[in-house]
Design a protein around this motif. Structure first.
Motif, short mmCIF file in Angstrom:
data_model
loop_
_atom_site.label_atom_id
_atom_site.label_comp_id
_atom_site.label_asym_id
_atom_site.label_seq_id
_atom_site.Cartn_x
_atom_site.Cartn_y
_atom_site.Cartn_z
N MET A 95 1.36 59.77 57.21
CA MET A 95 2.04 60.72 56.36
C MET A 95 0.99 60.66 55.21
O MET A 95 2.06 61.75 54.09
CB MET A 95 4.02 59.84 56.66
N GLN A 96 1.36 59.54 54.85
CA GLN A 96 0.91 59.89 53.56
C GLN A 96 -0.43 60.30 53.26
O GLN A 96 -0.96 60.97 52.54
CB GLN A 96 0.15 58.46 52.95
N ARG A 97 -0.94 61.06 54.25
CA ARG A 97 -2.40 61.64 54.51
C ARG A 97 -2.02 63.20 54.58
O ARG A 97 -2.71 64.17 54.43
CB ARG A 97 -3.18 61.89 54.99
N GLY A 98 -0.58 63.67 55.24
CA GLY A 98 -0.42 64.64 55.13
C GLY A 98 -0.78 65.01 57.08
O GLY A 98 -0.07 66.25 57.32
N THR A 99 -1.21 63.96 58.01
CA THR A 99 -1.49 64.60 59.23
C THR A 99 0.47 64.82 59.97
O THR A 99 -0.16 65.89 60.60
CB THR A 99 -1.88 63.42 60.24
N PHE A 121 14.53 57.77 56.83
CA PHE A 121 13.84 59.22 57.15
C PHE A 121 13.06 59.19 55.62
O PHE A 121 13.03 58.37 54.51
CB PHE A 121 14.37 60.22 57.24
N PHE A 122 11.00 59.15 55.63
CA PHE A 122 10.76 59.78 54.73
C PHE A 122 9.62 60.76 54.86
O PHE A 122 9.64 61.14 56.21
CB PHE A 122 9.37 58.60 54.55
N ALA A 123 9.10 61.14 53.70
CA ALA A 123 7.90 62.69 53.50
C ALA A 123 6.62 62.66 53.22
O ALA A 123 7.03 61.38 51.91
CB ALA A 123 8.68 64.06 53.66
N ASN A 124 5.55 63.13 52.85
CA ASN A 124 4.78 63.03 52.76
C ASN A 124 5.48 64.03 51.06
O ASN A 124 6.18 64.95 51.33
CB ASN A 124 3.75 63.81 52.89
N MET A 125 4.92 63.62 49.63
CA MET A 125 5.38 63.78 48.57
C MET A 125 5.21 65.30 48.10
O MET A 125 6.21 65.48 47.77
CB MET A 125 4.85 62.64 47.73
N ASP A 126 4.28 65.49 48.49
CA ASP A 126 3.71 66.70 48.11
C ASP A 126 4.62 68.06 49.33
O ASP A 126 4.96 69.11 48.84
CB ASP A 126 2.19 66.99 48.26
#
Length: 344
Positions: free
Chosen positions: A82-86, A242-247
């Protein structure tokens, strides 16, 4: 895994994650990939209804493809992906996905931090945990969207547990922090992929599971391979988010952010009543597992050990100390409030 990923990334996605009403997607449709910690049977309750609702309302403006446990990446790699955006978004607890934050240890089942499922949203919304989680995840490029409660943590085992002595040497699938706590009672924590647990119990690789309450034991099939359910629990509710990539989150229009939050809240509400009713009903009416109980006087040793464990965690950092202090303050308030908040 490579073949599996290619399959899921292609034609298999529609069958796995079809929304209630699939709109004709416009070229400008925002698409997200979201993975949950839960396998297919459990996801039908803990996340899929909310994502189906989101997709139906958002229409061709945005669609979320939902993947189940370990389908895109192993659960322990969810945070990094998630951090990488995959992966664009995740539903998990902090502990299971190994997030590199000061609050990770409190995700999942932090021993005896809660007694009831309502304790979790109150801690986040009224006692300041939301602000702490938001700050911690913002540091590492992830948006913490919403926290909620799941089921309590009980042992489901092949052999009966009637005393603390019976726990010694038992190989148990559980969460990292819960496992760290339980080792002092002779439990041997085992980490395996979620989908392998049922077979591991059948083959004797595991003696039991301390990953859920009785509702999940029945829902995912673990009640079919374990014989006993211990009514004592080490936590009143799993804490997940629930989490999301910040961008990806920042790119969303405000109304879609609001819609996603509302659907997360619907998911939290669904779980409140689904687990609360299920835990009681299956204890009384469930035919598959026999209930056992460790006497209160003996179980008090575990509860006392939890408070010492809290102090050990608090000594590790200033942020952890702040969270532990909130948990202590909250539980003291509930105790003083008496019935129905706390008994005894």
């Amino acid at each position: 895994m490579t073949t599996r990923r290619k399959f899921i990334a292609g034609a298999g996605v529609g069958a796995l994650a079809a929304p209630l009403a699939t709109p004709v997607l416009a070229q400008s449709t925002i698409t997200w990939r979201m993975q949950t910690y839960a396998g297919p049977a459990l996801a039908e309750h803990v996340v899929k209804p909310a994502i189906d609702m989101f997709n139906q309302i958002a229409g061709d403006r945005m669609q979320i493809e939902l993947f189940f446990a370990d389908q895109l990446v192993p659960t322990g790699e969810l945070f990094q992906a998630m951090q990488r955006g995959t992966i664009d978004a995740v539903q998990s607890d902090d502990d299971s996905m190994a997030s590199p934050t000061e609050v990770t240890v409190f995700g999942g089942y932090f021993p005896f931090a809660s007694r009831y499922s309502l304790d979790v949203p109150v801690l986040f919304n009224q006692y300041g945990l939301n602000e702490i989680w938001d700050e911690e995840y913002s540091k590492v490029g992830v948006k913490h969207i919403s926290a909620g409660a799941w089921d309590p943590c009980h042992f489901a085992t092949k052999d009966p547990i009637n005393s603390l002595e019976d726990l010694k040497g038992k190989r148990i699938f559980t969460f990292p922090t819960a496992g760290r706590f339980l080792t002092q009672f002779g439990v041997v924590p085992v980490t395996l992929p979620w989908e392998d647990i049922e077979v591991a119990v059948q083959t004797g690789e595991l003696d039991g599971i301390a990953w859920s309450g009785i509702t999940e034991d029945y829902t995912v099939g673990w009640a079919d391979v374990t014989n006993y359910f211990l009514t004592n629990n080490i936590s009143g509710a799993w804490a997940g988010s629930f989490f999301a990539n910040m961008d990806r989150w920042n790119e969303l229009p405000d109304d879609l952010k609001t819609l996603f939050r509302v659907c997360c809240d619907q998911s939290h509400y669904y779980r409140q009543w689904w687990y609360w009713g299920g835990e009681a009903s299956l204890r009384v009416n469930g035919p598959k597992m026999e209930l056992t109980t460790i006497p209160d006087a003996e179980w008090a040793q575990v509860e006392e050990a939890a408070v010492k464990f809290w102090d050990e965690i608090a000594a590790e950092s200033e942020t952890k100390a702040k969270v532990v202090d909130i948990i202590k303050t909250y539980n003291a308030t509930m105790q003083k409030a008496g019935r129905p908040y706390r008994y005894g």
